[in-house]
Motif scaffolding. Structure first.
Motif, PDB file in Angstrom:
ATOM      1  N   UNK A   1      -8.404 -10.751 -23.336  1.00 28.46           N
ATOM      2  CA  UNK A   1      -6.413 -11.263 -23.248  1.00 28.46           C
ATOM      3  C   UNK A   1      -6.445 -11.957 -22.139  1.00 28.46           C
ATOM      4  N   UNK A   2      -6.830 -13.314 -21.910  1.00 27.92           N
ATOM      5  CA  UNK A   2      -5.805 -13.855 -21.486  1.00 27.92           C
ATOM      6  C   UNK A   2      -4.548 -14.914 -21.737  1.00 27.92           C
ATOM      7  N   UNK A   3      -3.667 -14.545 -21.481  1.00 37.29           N
ATOM      8  CA  UNK A   3      -2.801 -15.785 -21.244  1.00 37.29           C
ATOM      9  C   UNK A   3      -2.989 -17.007 -21.887  1.00 37.29           C
ATOM     10  N   UNK A   4      -2.467 -17.322 -22.606  1.00 35.14           N
ATOM     11  CA  UNK A   4      -2.480 -18.812 -22.932  1.00 35.14           C
ATOM     12  C   UNK A   4      -1.861 -19.841 -21.860  1.00 35.14           C
ATOM     13  N   UNK A   5      -1.459 -19.243 -21.115  1.00 33.19           N
ATOM     14  CA  UNK A   5      -0.845 -20.544 -19.684  1.00 33.19           C
ATOM     15  C   UNK A   5      -2.056 -20.856 -18.816  1.00 33.19           C
ATOM     16  N   UNK A   6      -2.990 -20.209 -18.703  1.00 31.82           N
ATOM     17  CA  UNK A   6      -3.992 -19.992 -17.612  1.00 31.82           C
ATOM     18  C   UNK A   6      -5.339 -21.326 -18.317  1.00 31.82           C
ATOM     19  N   UNK A   7      -5.793 -21.573 -17.367  1.00 28.73           N
ATOM     20  CA  UNK A   7      -6.623 -22.690 -17.469  1.00 28.73           C
ATOM     21  C   UNK A   7      -8.173 -22.178 -16.620  1.00 28.73           C
ATOM     22  N   UNK A   8      -9.129 -22.941 -16.875  1.00 31.66           N
ATOM     23  CA  UNK A   8     -10.332 -22.423 -16.374  1.00 31.66           C
ATOM     24  C   UNK A   8     -11.533 -23.518 -16.598  1.00 31.66           C
ATOM     25  N   UNK A   9     -11.968 -23.746 -15.201  1.00 26.52           N
ATOM     26  CA  UNK A   9     -13.551 -24.833 -15.459  1.00 26.52           C
ATOM     27  C   UNK A   9     -14.768 -24.490 -16.040  1.00 26.52           C
ATOM     28  N   UNK A  10     -14.815 -23.353 -16.837  1.00 27.80           N
ATOM     29  CA  UNK A  10     -15.859 -23.596 -18.135  1.00 27.80           C
ATOM     30  C   UNK A  10     -14.918 -24.440 -19.038  1.00 27.80           C
TER      31      UNK A  10
ATOM     32  N   UNK B   1     -30.901 -26.904 -16.812  1.00 22.78           N
ATOM     33  CA  UNK B   1     -29.822 -27.178 -16.709  1.00 22.78           C
ATOM     34  C   UNK B   1     -29.810 -28.314 -15.559  1.00 22.78           C
ATOM     35  N   UNK B   2     -29.914 -29.481 -15.215  1.00 26.96           N
ATOM     36  CA  UNK B   2     -30.143 -30.802 -14.210  1.00 26.96           C
ATOM     37  C   UNK B   2     -28.998 -30.586 -13.296  1.00 26.96           C
ATOM     38  N   UNK B   3     -27.824 -30.836 -14.105  1.00 27.17           N
ATOM     39  CA  UNK B   3     -26.606 -30.674 -13.151  1.00 27.17           C
ATOM     40  C   UNK B   3     -25.774 -29.912 -13.873  1.00 27.17           C
ATOM     41  N   UNK B   4     -26.199 -28.851 -13.650  1.00 31.41           N
ATOM     42  CA  UNK B   4     -24.978 -27.476 -14.251  1.00 31.41           C
ATOM     43  C   UNK B   4     -24.089 -27.242 -14.060  1.00 31.41           C
ATOM     44  N   UNK B   5     -22.793 -28.174 -13.132  1.00 33.82           N
ATOM     45  CA  UNK B   5     -21.918 -27.892 -12.566  1.00 33.82           C
ATOM     46  C   UNK B   5     -21.344 -26.660 -12.906  1.00 33.82           C
ATOM     47  N   UNK B   6     -20.820 -26.322 -13.867  1.00 35.22           N
ATOM     48  CA  UNK B   6     -19.474 -25.275 -14.508  1.00 35.22           C
ATOM     49  C   UNK B   6     -20.098 -23.872 -15.348  1.00 35.22           C
TER      50      UNK B   6
END
Length: 455
Positions: free
Chosen positions: A15-24, A52-57
């Motif tokens: 249950x993540x608050x709607x105001x939160x963001x994520x790098x994924x 996954x050669x440039x895997x990033x997040x």
């Protein structure tokens, strides 16, 4: 894909608050990931491994991890940490013990006391009386960097209340070692509030006091927390907020934007991310996470990897600018900040970028063709299938051009592969995607895979 529970942002959702963001970005790119998976399963129904050669997040790595062996590769350390947490989640017992440790951490109290002058001043700007003085708000955002102040980088015109707060904090820090407060020194007041950055520093200190085998996992949750709270347009570290418009006047709504991000409770959000990473589904598929250059990774790629998925940066925007904050927090190495010439004088870069930060050849017009050629050559020599991701752009709408256009990539690929096909979501798309006279709907041009293989 056999996954228990609802999927959000790459891992099982709580249950993540709607105001939160994520790098994924799985939530916003689920259709793209499903499209990639459909192509991968068609090309390799035996479910061999994928690189996954440039895997990033780690979105692609996470998405394939339950069904295939995944080798996640990136030159950036922050990516290595996040992908490790996604592919090798820890037990909930670690989370519970670390949360208890943080609940009783002496560093929270000590660090807050050391930074109290700046915390109080900033709170008055964000939530108190000074928030009605937009010039004071702008001045703080433009001059609130402790790193800049300690570097004596152009602080001659500081308002008295800010200079006094800096002076008191500088005096307080003398009782601490030099390798403390990485979040507060580099990013406090600029990307995070000082109250937030102090809590990030307390968490970093406690992570450093835990068993080294658990530190990467605990850091991953910290990086996700930092990405959620960063107070910038677009939630990245490319550059701090510009509080004034082009006419030099304070922007309307600047205080509201500050309150939205800088009042987020860091510890509550960090606990959320710890539990979210722990709840991630895990499969024993022999995954690997490598911090390496793409050439090194491809040269040493094992035989059980059949497909190489590559999504390199290919615009003139150096992607390391967008993640330099996460890189510094992940390395905890107190780097020198790069400088730039402004008005004939050298000043600290506005974004407080790391000196000698990684800059991909794929972003540099003069170097990108050679980099792509090396990519094609190495994958072909390894007799793997290459899926090269490409996002078309609309020249008429002023989108940032690709340093190498798709027609050129297709021609280069045909030198090393005897079969090259270009697909987009839902339909076959040929190589005229970037012609100015070809008007594609956004959905049709959102994502393209250049499929390269030797048959």
């Amino acid at each position: 894909m056999a996954v228990i529970g609802k999927i959000e942002n790459g891992i099982v959702a709580l249950n993540k608050p709607k105001s939160f963001r994520t790098i994924h970005y799985l939530g916003s790119k689920l259709r793209v990931l499903e499209f990639i998976k459909k192509v991968v399963d068609e090309l390799d129904p035996n479910r061999n491994g994928i690189c996954d050669l440039f895997s990033g997040a780690g979105s692609v790595s996470q998405y394939f991890s339950l069904e295939r062996k995944v080798v996640a590769v990136d030159i950036q350390n922050y990516s290595n940490i996040i992908c490790s947490a996604l592919l090798f989640p820890e037990e909930s017992s670690l989370v519970n013990s670390f949360v208890e440790r943080m609940n009783n951490s002496k560093f929270i109290v000590e660090y807050q006391k050391a930074f109290q002058p700046l915390i109080i001043l900033e709170d008055s700007i964000i939530n108190g009386e000074l928030g009605t003085n937009l010039e004071a708000v702008c001045h703080f955002l433009e001059n609130g960097s402790l790193y800049s102040y300690l570097s004596k980088d152009g602080n001659n015109d500081l308002r008295s209340e800010l200079r006094e707060a800096f002076d008191r904090v500088e005096e307080n820090l003398k009782s601490f070692g030099g390798n403390s407060f990485i979040a507060s020194k580099y990013f406090g007041g600029i990307y995070f509030s000082y109250k937030q950055s102090v809590l990030l520093d307390a968490i970093i200190t406690e992570i450093g006091n835990t068993n080294i085998k658990h530190q990467s996992f605990l850091l991953a949750a910290l990086l996700s927390t930092a990405s959620d709270i960063v107070n910038t347009v677009g939630k990245q570290f490319a550059q701090p907020i510009r509080p004034r418009n082009k006419n030099g006047l304070p922007k309307k709504g600047i205080v509201k934007q500050l309150r939205k991000d800088r009042n987020i409770d860091v510890f509550d959000l960090y606990k959320y991310w710890l539990h979210k990473y722990t709840s991630n589904q895990f499969a024993e598929n022999g995954h690997q996470v490598l911090r390496a250059d793409f050439k090194e990774a491809l040269t040493n790629l094992s035989d059980d990897i059949r497909i190489v998925y590559a999504d390199p940066p290919y615009t003139r925007d150096h992607y390391s600018r967008f993640y330099h904050g996460l890189e510094t927090l992940s390395l905890r190495d107190f780097p020198t900040v790069s400088k730039t010439k402004i008005g004939g004088k050298e000043r600290l870069s506005r974004g407080l970028y790391r000196e000698n930060r990684e800059q991909s050849d794929f972003c540099i017009r003069s170097k990108a063709p050679k980099a792509f050629e090396e990519l094609f050559k190495l994958v072909s020599e390894k007799n793997k299938i290459l899926l090269l991701s490409y996002s078309p752009y609309d020249k008429l709408k002023g989108a940032h051009p690709r340093v190498v256009e798709i027609e050129t990539l297709e021609k280069m690929a045909r030198v090393y592969f005897d079969f090259v096909e270009i697909r987009s979501i839902g339909k076959l798309v040929h190589s005229k995607l970037n012609r100015a006279d070809l008007h594609l709907e956004a959905e049709e041009s959102a994502e393209v895979l250049i499929i390269c293989q030797n048959r």
